[in-house]
Design a protein around this motif. Structure first.
Motif, PDB file in Angstrom:
ATOM      1  N   ALA A   1      -2.835   1.899   4.870  1.00 56.11           N
ATOM      2  CA  ALA A   1      -2.643   0.994   3.739  1.00 56.11           C
ATOM      3  C   ALA A   1      -2.515  -0.447   4.220  1.00 56.11           C
ATOM      4  O   ALA A   1      -3.129  -1.362   3.661  1.00 56.11           O
ATOM      5  CB  ALA A   1      -1.407   1.403   2.949  1.00 56.11           C
TER       6      ALA A   1
ATOM      7  N   ARG B   1      -5.896  -1.938   5.329  1.00 50.67           N
ATOM      8  CA  ARG B   1      -7.016  -1.751   4.405  1.00 50.67           C
ATOM      9  C   ARG B   1      -7.650  -3.060   3.955  1.00 50.67           C
ATOM     10  O   ARG B   1      -8.846  -3.112   3.662  1.00 50.67           O
ATOM     11  CB  ARG B   1      -6.522  -0.962   3.187  1.00 50.67           C
TER      12      ARG B   1
ATOM     13  N   TYR C   1      -3.815  -3.148  -0.113  1.00 54.46           N
ATOM     14  CA  TYR C   1      -2.851  -2.328  -0.845  1.00 54.46           C
ATOM     15  C   TYR C   1      -1.983  -3.211  -1.725  1.00 54.46           C
ATOM     16  O   TYR C   1      -1.857  -4.420  -1.501  1.00 54.46           O
ATOM     17  CB  TYR C   1      -2.042  -1.449   0.108  1.00 54.46           C
ATOM     18  N   ARG C   2      -1.378  -2.609  -2.751  1.00 51.53           N
ATOM     19  CA  ARG C   2      -0.723  -3.364  -3.813  1.00 51.53           C
ATOM     20  C   ARG C   2       0.707  -2.881  -4.030  1.00 51.53           C
ATOM     21  O   ARG C   2       1.034  -1.729  -3.722  1.00 51.53           O
ATOM     22  CB  ARG C   2      -1.497  -3.187  -5.135  1.00 51.53           C
TER      23      ARG C   2
ATOM     24  N   ASP D   1       1.730   0.823  -5.483  1.00 57.36           N
ATOM     25  CA  ASP D   1       0.986   1.942  -4.899  1.00 57.36           C
ATOM     26  C   ASP D   1       1.956   2.985  -4.349  1.00 57.36           C
ATOM     27  O   ASP D   1       3.092   2.673  -3.981  1.00 57.36           O
ATOM     28  CB  ASP D   1       0.083   1.464  -3.752  1.00 57.36           C
ATOM     29  N   ILE D   2       1.485   4.220  -4.260  1.00 61.59           N
ATOM     30  CA  ILE D   2       2.229   5.284  -3.584  1.00 61.59           C
ATOM     31  C   ILE D   2       1.409   5.718  -2.371  1.00 61.59           C
ATOM     32  O   ILE D   2       0.223   6.062  -2.518  1.00 61.59           O
ATOM     33  CB  ILE D   2       2.460   6.506  -4.505  1.00 61.59           C
ATOM     34  N   VAL D   3       2.002   5.661  -1.173  1.00 60.29           N
ATOM     35  CA  VAL D   3       1.300   6.097   0.029  1.00 60.29           C
ATOM     36  C   VAL D   3       2.041   7.281   0.637  1.00 60.29           C
ATOM     37  O   VAL D   3       3.266   7.399   0.519  1.00 60.29           O
ATOM     38  CB  VAL D   3       1.169   4.951   1.070  1.00 60.29           C
TER      39      VAL D   3
ATOM     40  N   THR E   1       6.481  10.430   0.817  1.00 59.93           N
ATOM     41  CA  THR E   1       5.798   9.477  -0.063  1.00 59.93           C
ATOM     42  C   THR E   1       6.653   8.221  -0.206  1.00 59.93           C
ATOM     43  O   THR E   1       7.880   8.278  -0.285  1.00 59.93           O
ATOM     44  CB  THR E   1       5.521  10.077  -1.441  1.00 59.93           C
TER      45      THR E   1
ATOM     46  N   GLU F   1       6.957   4.396  -2.238  1.00 63.75           N
ATOM     47  CA  GLU F   1       6.574   3.462  -3.292  1.00 63.75           C
ATOM     48  C   GLU F   1       6.501   2.054  -2.693  1.00 63.75           C
ATOM     49  O   GLU F   1       7.480   1.543  -2.146  1.00 63.75           O
ATOM     50  CB  GLU F   1       7.604   3.490  -4.415  1.00 63.75           C
ATOM     51  N   ILE F   2       5.323   1.434  -2.786  1.00 63.36           N
ATOM     52  CA  ILE F   2       5.140   0.089  -2.238  1.00 63.36           C
ATOM     53  C   ILE F   2       5.771  -0.931  -3.183  1.00 63.36           C
ATOM     54  O   ILE F   2       5.476  -0.956  -4.384  1.00 63.36           O
ATOM     55  CB  ILE F   2       3.645  -0.232  -2.037  1.00 63.36           C
TER      56      ILE F   2
ATOM     57  N   THR G   1       4.106  -6.075  -0.233  1.00 61.44           N
ATOM     58  CA  THR G   1       3.054  -5.932   0.788  1.00 61.44           C
ATOM     59  C   THR G   1       3.350  -6.741   2.042  1.00 61.44           C
ATOM     60  O   THR G   1       2.671  -6.569   3.059  1.00 61.44           O
ATOM     61  CB  THR G   1       1.682  -6.345   0.222  1.00 61.44           C
TER      62      THR G   1
END
Length: 535
Positions: free
Chosen positions: A264, A267, A365-366, A369-371, A378, A380-381, A384
């Motif tokens: 992420a 990216r 990535y924002r 987002d969930i990565v 998992t 939660e973003i 950034t």
């Protein structure tokens, strides 16, 4: 002496340095035959009682040998003896046609009053740094530190010299090297313990100093050169040179291993992320080593963000100017393992480097987002510009589950909060192991790096709980203690392993691009590993 650096830059490295312990006092010292090629540095301490400064035995020997009143000279030049004060006296020479002689004929004409303060490690490191301009312009510099010569004194002084001798790489006109000698010898004079033991200490400190210089150079390389693949290639070169093994894993491998955090982060950049491991195994045939039970295995994870724009949460202009140094954690890890390899320390060490550039584009990535991380967690973003903890978390989780090490240490320019809390001369660290924390504190102190242990409060952990994922990337609104919260995030990925996190955001670089990298962390990490091997 100028040579080409790792990026084609001209690197004015100055003279090659050699440290010697001839086992001689100033009275018996054999200086170079050419008086202009040598210098004699005499330690002086701040006044005690009615004295101007406190001379050591070397100063008394020098006064007798040179036939001059050094106390009078010290008073005339207003010498104070404070740590790092350097007063250079150039003694006169007679005209070449004169038939007279001077008491100091055949002796170095450059005499230096070297302030050593109260002879603590910090004072002697300052003295070593301050004497560098004299050392770099003479073939031989005799140094009398004013007291019984000890390993601790030599270690600190050499560390200071090596720190001062670093020259940043240049990318323009070839620098002017006029006035520099090709090789500079530093000879420690005075009554001492075993000359062999002191020589070994000097070599040890010099190796660590060279490793720190390498870390500084890597950190100072501009990011238009220092892409993730460039840094990975430097690691491979180092491994080949030092007898280690290196593995470089590409974006496809990262995807197959589920490195959602590192992928992420990288990216949004044109240059893809990668993952590097450097592995050191001691050579049992060198130095008479003999291994019984399997050696402990330490892992060092270094944050390798080659440039950090902040991503879509873009940084302001001023802080972004420093972001080529955002891989200083990776550089410190690389420097530490290089030193360990050169010293053939009886410990297994793996350096793990998640490397990426945090940029912005339509693919970046924002927030929101969930990565999914390497261990399935998992996240939660939420910011950034908090990319470092994602890259580190993937690497820590992978190291824990794949390598099963005895301890995991991560080092990173992670949070501005650490700098706000402790400034630019002290790094924050956290640990789940008191024994590992003690090793860190002691090792940092011996290498002249200041660290301070901060807590991992259980009461704060809920601030990184997410309603839509396992974890939040950053704490909920209104929860301060940013450095602690980042450490608590990383702790989740270390599991039950002994773990230590070193946040060097304030200490790894100067406050402006002109000041460059410091190499902070190499001394602490390398000395910690040496101490761990000796336990």
């Amino acid at each position: 002496m100028t040579e080409t650096g790792p990026s084609g830059a001209e690197n004015p490295r100055g003279p090659e340095l050699r440290f010697e312990v001839p086992g001689e006092t100033v009275a018996a010292w054999s200086p170079p035959r050419d008086p202009s090629a040598g210098a004699l540095a005499i330690a002086v301490r701040p006044p005690g009682g009615d004295e101007v400064v406190r001379p050591g035995p070397g100063a008394i020997d020098a006064a007798l040998r040179y036939g001059i009143d050094l106390s009078d000279l010290a008073e005339r030049y207003r010498v104070t003896g404070r740590a790092g004060e350097v007063t250079v006296i150039e003694l006169p020479r007679l005209h070449e046609r004169s038939r007279r002689s001077l008491p100091w004929d055949g002796l170095p004409a450059t005499v230096v009053f070297l302030g050593v303060g109260d002879l603590t490690g910090d004072c002697l490191r300052s003295a070593g740094e301050a004497l560098w301009p004299v050392i770099r312009s003479h073939e031989v510099t005799g140094v009398d530190l004013g007291a019984s010569l000890t390993s601790q004194a030599v270690d600190a002084f050499v560390t200071g010299v090596m720190s001062a001798s670093y020259v940043r790489p240049r990318y323009g006109k070839k620098p002017d090297d006029d006035g520099l000698v090709l090789e500079a010898v530093i000879q420690f004079l005075g009554a001492s313990q075993s000359a062999g033991e002191l020589s070994a200490t000097a070599r040890f400190a010099a190796q660590l100093g060279r490793a720190a210089q390498m870390a500084r150079e890597l950190t100072d390389v501009p990011s238009n050169i220092k892409s993730p693949s460039w840094l990975a290639a430097r690691c491979v070169e180092l491994a080949e040179r030092e007898g280690m093994s290196a593995s470089v894993y590409d974006e496809a491998w990262l995807r197959s291993q589920g490195f959602g955090g590192l992928l992420a982060v990288g990216r949004g950049a044109e240059t893809p992320p990668c993952f590097v491991t450097l592995t050191y195994e001691p050579d049992a045939t060198a130095g008479g080593l003999s291994f019984g039970a399997e050696l402990p295995h330490y892992v060092i994870v270094g944050k390798g963000i080659t440039f950090d724009t902040g991503g879509l949460a873009i940084k302001p202009r001023e802080p972004m100017a420093l972001m080529k140094t955002d891989m200083a954690g990776a550089a410190a890890a690389i420097g530490a393992i290089a030193a360990i390899a050169r010293l053939n320390v009886s410990l297994r060490v793996t350096v793990v480097l998640p490397i990426a550039e945090n940029s912005f584009s339509g693919a970046a990535y924002r927030a929101g987002d969930i990565v999914t991380m390497a261990d399935g967690t998992t996240v939660e973003i939420t910011n950034t510009d908090a990319e470092g903890r994602l890259a580190l978390a993937d690497a820590i989780a992978w190291a824990r589950t794949t390598l099963s090490p005895d301890a995991i240490i991560d080092v990173a320019t992670l949070t501005g909060a650490a700098r706000l809390a402790l400034g630019t001369r002290t790094a924050a660290f956290y640990s789940t192991s008191d024994a590992l924390a003690e090793l860190c504190s002691d090792s940092a102190a011996s290498g002249g790096e200041n660290v301070w242990r901060l807590p991992l409060p259980a009461a704060y952990r809920s601030a990184i709980d997410s309603r839509i994922a396992d974890l939040r990337q950053t704490a909920i609104e209104g929860q301060h203690a940013g450095s602690i919260m980042a450490a608590l995030f990383l702790e989740r990925f270390a599991g039950e392993a002994d773990w230590l996190h070193l946040d060097i955001a304030g200490t790894a670089r100067g406050s402006s691009p002109r000041q460059g990298a410091t190499g902070f962390g190499v001394q602490t990490l390398a000395r910690l590993l040496v101490a761990a091997a000796d336990r």
